[in-house]
Design an enzyme around this catalytic site. Structure first.
Site, PDB file in Angstrom:
ATOM      1  CD  GLU A   1      -2.709   1.456   0.155  1.00  0.00           C
ATOM      2  OE1 GLU A   1      -3.301   0.650  -0.257  1.00  0.00           O
ATOM      3  OE2 GLU A   1      -2.662   2.481  -0.335  1.00  0.00           O
TER       4      GLU A   1
ATOM      5  CB  THR B   1      -5.905  -0.174  -4.222  1.00  0.00           C
ATOM      6  OG1 THR B   1      -5.318   0.514  -3.026  1.00  0.00           O
ATOM      7  CG2 THR B   1      -5.185  -1.545  -3.975  1.00  0.00           C
TER       8      THR B   1
ATOM      9  CG  HIS C   1      -4.703   3.877   2.996  1.00  0.00           C
ATOM     10  ND1 HIS C   1      -5.355   4.972   3.006  1.00  0.00           N
ATOM     11  CD2 HIS C   1      -5.024   3.435   1.740  1.00  0.00           C
ATOM     12  CE1 HIS C   1      -6.280   5.147   1.906  1.00  0.00           C
ATOM     13  NE2 HIS C   1      -5.829   4.521   1.118  1.00  0.00           N
TER      14      HIS C   1
ATOM     15  CG  ASP D   1      -1.276   0.564  -3.706  1.00  0.00           C
ATOM     16  OD1 ASP D   1      -0.223   1.517  -3.317  1.00  0.00           O
ATOM     17  OD2 ASP D   1      -2.338   0.429  -3.187  1.00  0.00           O
ATOM     18  CG  HIS D   2      -1.866   4.171  -5.013  1.00  0.00           C
ATOM     19  ND1 HIS D   2      -1.782   4.826  -3.902  1.00  0.00           N
ATOM     20  CD2 HIS D   2      -2.665   2.980  -4.777  1.00  0.00           C
ATOM     21  CE1 HIS D   2      -2.550   4.366  -3.010  1.00  0.00           C
ATOM     22  NE2 HIS D   2      -3.084   3.216  -3.493  1.00  0.00           N
TER      23      HIS D   2
HETATM   24  C1  GP9 Z   1      -8.818  -0.393   0.460  1.00  0.00           C
HETATM   25  C2  GP9 Z   1      -7.585  -0.234   0.161  1.00  0.00           C
HETATM   26  C3  GP9 Z   1      -7.137   1.066  -0.015  1.00  0.00           C
HETATM   27  O1  GP9 Z   1      -9.492  -1.671   0.470  1.00  0.00           O
HETATM   28  O2  GP9 Z   1      -7.299  -1.031  -0.972  1.00  0.00           O
HETATM   29  O3  GP9 Z   1      -7.580   1.825  -1.173  1.00  0.00           O
HETATM   30  P1  GP9 Z   1      -6.960   2.875  -2.029  1.00  0.00           P
HETATM   31  O4  GP9 Z   1      -7.525   4.103  -1.162  1.00  0.00           O
HETATM   32  O5  GP9 Z   1      -5.375   2.916  -1.627  1.00  0.00           O
HETATM   33  O6  GP9 Z   1      -7.178   2.990  -3.325  1.00  0.00           O
HETATM   34 MN    MN Z   2      -3.850   1.618  -2.213  1.00  0.00          MN
END
Ligand code: GP9
Ligand code: MN
Length: 626
Positions: free
Chosen positions: A254, A296, A411, A470-471
């Protein structure tokens, strides 16, 4: 009695208030909506109101009293039915209804025999307001009237309804920025705009994509196929099947960007474990995320399909009903047991629906984990218990398996419990960046424990382990703090380079190597399939094998920026990577049209649901409409 002057209440108002209060009671009693503060509770309370005022207000334009009464009664019944439909659906699926779900009748197959247990006679209580309304109409007590409003009153009525709508939307937007453009989660939508508005929004998304799909006939695929073939390269032959028959564990880290890797903060390593782990792995240091608003879920979409996500909205929401030729489906064909592990609400990002479309055999979500207050922080379950409980699931899986694990602790807003803080905060004007280093450090520790657990359980040697960010985690809002950390100004060039996320591929028995190839998430599908010995040439995919000797050094970002071996193009400026200064346009020009062409083709595939016309096995395009 009858000539006593009681204020008479309009039937419209009675119907609205009854259904409003009922909806709020149903929210509280029949759904498990998580409320975190008083403001959220307040939004939940008012959110059905604006819609109800509008829908019942339509009766005010009806001339005949009979039509008005009939309209109000029928509307009340239909809306009660919609609400009740959601209640029944929620009992079984723990989710709200969507139009694609109603059409995907296979979902209801799961309901089968248990339908009887889901609905009961006492459910008639859900229609109590409609019954009261019917009784009122029948016995006509003197407290209400059905008369049409005067023109002035009608105006005032709609003025209130409109004002309420904006008030509700404003509060919702403050509570959840970009609520409608990002469309995260049905629960969050219902919580903020209400069940009824949510259904209208859902219908709008649905009709838009059905129209685009209906207009497509497969003829568009010829050009796209030509483009993909023209850019197709030979994957690395030596590595073809290097991990044949192994399990594939893909970990979405994340919000992890590349800058903390092999880096320090206040003299302390931020990712000590990963810095070691990459020595035994292939580590791609010029690998970019290509996500947009779907965050994500966009990265997951790219991984599986080697298509770009959409420029607005989350394709997981807008095009979950499309036909895809996902990596997961290829792995299913090869006898893999395929799954996703993520300890969050399964409907977040519409995952439960999209995972079906992508072919995952199982989704281990929130309910498959033991989640307690102690093992949760911030968004939910902490990464370490998540990893450890996931290994228990893996032990039970049929082999070989492919599983995608999605971490959560690192996150925004990057909160941790005291005991999980291994390093101090950074010291800048951005609390977000300051805490980010700590949560990244925590994630590093969690990954370390995970790898140890894999070793202890004997899974390590039999598995290819892939990790990618992921980003981004730190947005442009924190440029000043970032500049302080990096010791240089974050201009558009540096900002683009900050979109690098780590890609780590660990193959048992292979030595580690730092790879300088330039690539993006779009390359994951072809790269991983080649390692597993699965030929993906001929597929409609926009990425290519990162290990190939012919791999082209080019990463296209979703906003049209791109990165080549020596240049970065962003916001219309061609930067030289070495000098970090603008360079002559001629170095970037050849790629500008190509970038747009590629993004447009990818969009066309999604909008037109074009893969339904493409036969993957022989590369044939069928032009029949379904
Ligand atoms: C939530 C997680 C976070 O299930 O994947 O999502 P994001 O805000 O990073 O897209
Ligand atoms: Mn994410």
């Amino acid at each position: 009695m009858n000539n006593m002057k009681l204020p008479r209440i309009s039937l419209v108002i009675i119907a609205t208030v009854l259904l409003w209060l009922k909806t709020y009671i149903v929210y509280q009693t029949s759904f498990d909506i998580k409320i975190e503060n008083v403001m959220q509770q307040f939004i939940l309370f008012i959110n059905p109101l604006s819609f109800l005022l509008f829908i019942f207000g339509i009766s005010l334009f009806m001339k005949k009293e009979k039509s008005r009464v009939r309209y109000i009664l029928i509307t009340s019944f239909i809306l009660s039915f919609v609400l009740y439909g959601n209640v029944a659906f929620y009992r079984f699926f723990d989710d709200f209804l969507t139009l694609p779900v109603l059409m995907q009748t296979s979902n209801f197959a799961d309901l089968g025999t248990s339908a009887g247990e889901i609905v009961s006679w006492s459910d008639s209580l859900y229609f109590i307001d409609t019954i009261i309304l019917a009784l009122l109409i029948k016995f006509k007590p003197s407290v209400f009237e059905v008369n049409a409003f005067s023109r002035v009153n009608r105006r005032a009525y709609f003025f209130v309804a409109i004002a309420l709508t904006f008030f509700n939307l404003g509060l919702a937007e403050a509570e959840r920025p970009q609520l409608l453009t990002r469309t995260f989660d049905r629960e969050i939508l219902v919580k903020n705009i209400g069940t009824y508005n949510y259904h209208i929004y859902d219908a709008f998304l649905q009709s838009k994509s059905s129209a685009q799909r209906a207009l497509a006939d497969g003829s568009e695929l010829a050009d796209i196929d030509n483009y993909v073939r023209a850019n197709e390269i030979e994957p690395n032959k030596e590595l073809f099947g290097a991990a044949k028959g192994k399990n594939l564990i893909v970990i979405s880290l994340e919000s992890l960007q590349s800058f903390p890797i092999n880096n320090t903060m206040n003299g302390e390593e931020v990712t000590p474990f990963l810095n070691d782990f990459i020595k035994d792995s292939y580590y791609f240091e010029n690998f970019y995320h290509q996500t947009q608003q779907g965050k994500t879920s966009d990265s997951e979409f790219i991984l599986d399909n080697s298509l770009y996500p959409l420029n607005r909205g989350a394709v997981f929401f807008t095009h979950a009903g499309n036909e895809y030729q996902s990596m997961t489906e290829r792995l299913n064909e090869e006898g893999y047991f395929t799954s996703v592990m993520h300890a969050n609400n399964k409907s977040f990002w519409n995952r439960d629906i999209m995972y079906d479309s992508l072919g995952y055999k199982k989704f281990y979500s929130m309910t498959d984990y033991e989640i307690t207050d102690e093992n949760s922080v911030n968004w939910g379950m902490k990464d370490t218990p998540f990893f450890l409980q996931s290994v228990d699931h893996m032990k039970e899986m049929e082999k070989p398996f492919f599983t995608k694990m999605i971490t959560l602790t690192n996150h925004y807003p990057f909160y941790l419990d005291e005991e999980d803080k291994y390093i101090d905060e950074f010291d800048s004007n951005s609390g977000t960046l300051n805490r980010y280093f700590q949560t990244v450090r925590y994630m590093d520790e969690a990954v370390k424990e995970f790898i140890q657990e894999l070793k202890d359980s004997g899974l390590y040697e039999d598995s290819v382990i892939v990790m990618y960010g992921d980003h981004y985690g730190i947005s442009e809002n924190h440029n000043a703090a970032m500049s302080q950390y990096l010791g240089k100004e974050v201009d558009p060039f540096v900002h683009t380079q900050l979109q690098r996320v780590p890609l780590i591929i660990h193959i048992p028995g292979q030595e580690g190597k730092t790879m300088t190839e330039i690539g993006g998430q779009i390359d994951l599908r072809p790269t991983l399939l080649n390692l597993l010995g699965i030929d993906s040439k001929g597929d409609i995919q926009f990425g290519s094998d990162l290990f190939s000797k012919e791999h082209e050094d080019l990463a296209i970002l979703r906003d049209g920026s791109f990165i080549t071996k020596d240049h970065v193009y962003t916001e219309g400026v061609c930067y030289n990577k070495e000098t970090e200064q603008p360079d002559e346009d001629k170095f970037c020009d050849p790629y500008i049209d190509r970038t747009q062409e590629e993004l447009n083709y990818s969009d066309e595939v999604i909008y037109g649901d074009l893969l339904r016309f493409y036969e993957q096995k022989n590369g044939k395009i069928s032009l029949e409409k379904e």
